[in-house]
Design an enzyme around this catalytic site. Sequence first.
Site, short mmCIF file in Angstrom:
data_model
loop_
_atom_site.label_atom_id
_atom_site.label_comp_id
_atom_site.label_asym_id
_atom_site.label_seq_id
_atom_site.Cartn_x
_atom_site.Cartn_y
_atom_site.Cartn_z
N LYS A 13 39.22 49.12 50.97
CA LYS A 13 40.61 49.57 50.81
C LYS A 13 40.79 50.33 49.49
O LYS A 13 41.40 51.38 49.46
CB LYS A 13 41.58 48.38 50.81
CG LYS A 13 41.64 47.59 52.10
CD LYS A 13 42.74 46.54 52.04
CE LYS A 13 42.52 45.47 50.98
NZ LYS A 13 41.36 44.58 51.20
N ARG A 88 50.03 40.75 51.80
CA ARG A 88 48.89 39.96 52.26
C ARG A 88 49.36 38.75 53.06
O ARG A 88 48.53 38.00 53.57
CB ARG A 88 48.09 39.49 51.06
CG ARG A 88 46.74 40.20 50.88
CD ARG A 88 46.14 39.63 49.64
NE ARG A 88 44.76 39.79 49.42
CZ ARG A 88 44.21 40.70 48.61
NH1 ARG A 88 44.94 41.63 48.06
NH2 ARG A 88 42.92 40.68 48.38
N ARG A 123 26.06 43.17 45.95
CA ARG A 123 26.62 43.95 44.84
C ARG A 123 26.24 43.33 43.50
O ARG A 123 26.30 42.13 43.30
CB ARG A 123 28.14 44.01 44.96
CG ARG A 123 28.78 44.79 43.81
CD ARG A 123 30.12 45.32 44.16
NE ARG A 123 31.12 44.28 44.35
CZ ARG A 123 32.42 44.54 44.50
NH1 ARG A 123 32.83 45.79 44.51
NH2 ARG A 123 33.27 43.56 44.68
N ARG A 156 29.37 39.58 40.22
CA ARG A 156 30.76 39.27 39.85
C ARG A 156 31.11 37.87 40.34
O ARG A 156 30.69 37.50 41.44
CB ARG A 156 31.70 40.28 40.51
CG ARG A 156 32.20 41.35 39.59
CD ARG A 156 32.99 42.37 40.34
NE ARG A 156 34.07 41.81 41.15
CZ ARG A 156 34.99 42.53 41.78
NH1 ARG A 156 34.95 43.84 41.68
NH2 ARG A 156 35.92 41.96 42.50
N ARG A 167 37.52 33.93 50.58
CA ARG A 167 38.44 35.07 50.66
C ARG A 167 38.57 35.57 52.11
O ARG A 167 39.64 35.97 52.54
CB ARG A 167 37.97 36.19 49.73
CG ARG A 167 38.10 35.80 48.26
CD ARG A 167 37.35 36.75 47.36
NE ARG A 167 37.99 38.05 47.27
CZ ARG A 167 37.39 39.12 46.75
NH1 ARG A 167 36.16 39.04 46.30
NH2 ARG A 167 38.02 40.26 46.71
P1 AMP Z 1 41.94 42.44 45.48
O1 AMP Z 1 41.46 43.23 44.30
O2 AMP Z 1 43.01 43.14 46.27
O3 AMP Z 1 40.80 41.95 46.35
O4 AMP Z 1 42.64 41.14 44.88
C1 AMP Z 1 41.91 40.21 44.10
C2 AMP Z 1 42.63 38.87 44.08
O5 AMP Z 1 43.96 39.04 43.54
C3 AMP Z 1 42.85 38.23 45.44
O6 AMP Z 1 41.74 37.49 45.87
C4 AMP Z 1 44.06 37.35 45.16
O7 AMP Z 1 43.70 36.19 44.44
C5 AMP Z 1 44.89 38.22 44.22
N1 AMP Z 1 45.85 39.10 44.97
C6 AMP Z 1 45.87 40.46 44.98
N2 AMP Z 1 46.86 40.93 45.75
C7 AMP Z 1 47.49 39.85 46.25
C8 AMP Z 1 48.59 39.66 47.14
N3 AMP Z 1 49.25 40.70 47.68
N4 AMP Z 1 48.96 38.38 47.45
C9 AMP Z 1 48.32 37.32 46.91
N5 AMP Z 1 47.26 37.43 46.09
C10 AMP Z 1 46.84 38.67 45.74
#
Ligand code: AMP
Length: 210
Positions: A13, A88, A123, A156, A167
């Site tokens: 994404k 989300r 990765r 990471r 996740r």
């Molecule tokens: P991402 O970079 O989008 O994969 O987000 C990394 C982490 O940030 C996720 O695993 C969540 O812990 C938190 N996070 C990001 N966006 C959201 C969201 N819209 N709702 C809840 N947690 C979020």
Amino acid sequence: MKLILLGAPGAGKGTQAERLCKTLRIPTISTGNILRAAMKDGTPTGLKAKAFMDAGKLVPDDVIIGIITERLAAEDCRKGFILDGVPRTIAQAEALENAGIKFDAVVSIEISDQEIMQRMSGRRVCESCGASYHLVAVPPKKEGVCDACGGKLVQRKDDAPETVKARLEVYHKETEPLKKFYAERGLLKPVQNQPQVAETTQAILHALGR
Ligand code: AMP
């Protein structure tokens, strides 16, 4: 154009959003990036989010809804925006709807869990310069050593297999129901992940009628 990018963690994404925002000339809003910046700056929001993020769990809806409402009120969002990683949960989607935001399309990048696990487990990043590698797709010349600066390559924290699994579980349980939510509103456009990044971008633009 107001666009949502849906998809599992590691579906690409972020990569697609960065490419699309250049073509569509609108900003990308990523709650993940906003939260990581908040964590780095040690703000109260960042401190609150850290434990959830490290464990691969979702940050509570009220925190996210606060962040996103404030960000979308900014001047640069007036002509449109691409949402990457938000909403989300159904509660987040309802909050956006209640705020009167009308989306043009919701693109869902479709990719199997197996492919995600392979991608994320391979990765590696350089702990000195941040360069990114992949054990299979983009291997370093010497195992464990960065080609660019000679730094050590590490995994990471949230790419560790057990965190990726957590996740993915959260994605299927909390986020995937959004596909039905937006399909019912006639907005959902599923796009199959393609072997090359540029091909997936093309497929998304095609689905958007561009
Ligand atoms: P991402 O970079 O989008 O994969 O987000 C990394 C982490 O940030 C996720 O695993 C969540 O812990 C938190 N996070 C990001 N966006 C959201 C969201 N819209 N709702 C809840 N947690 C979020």
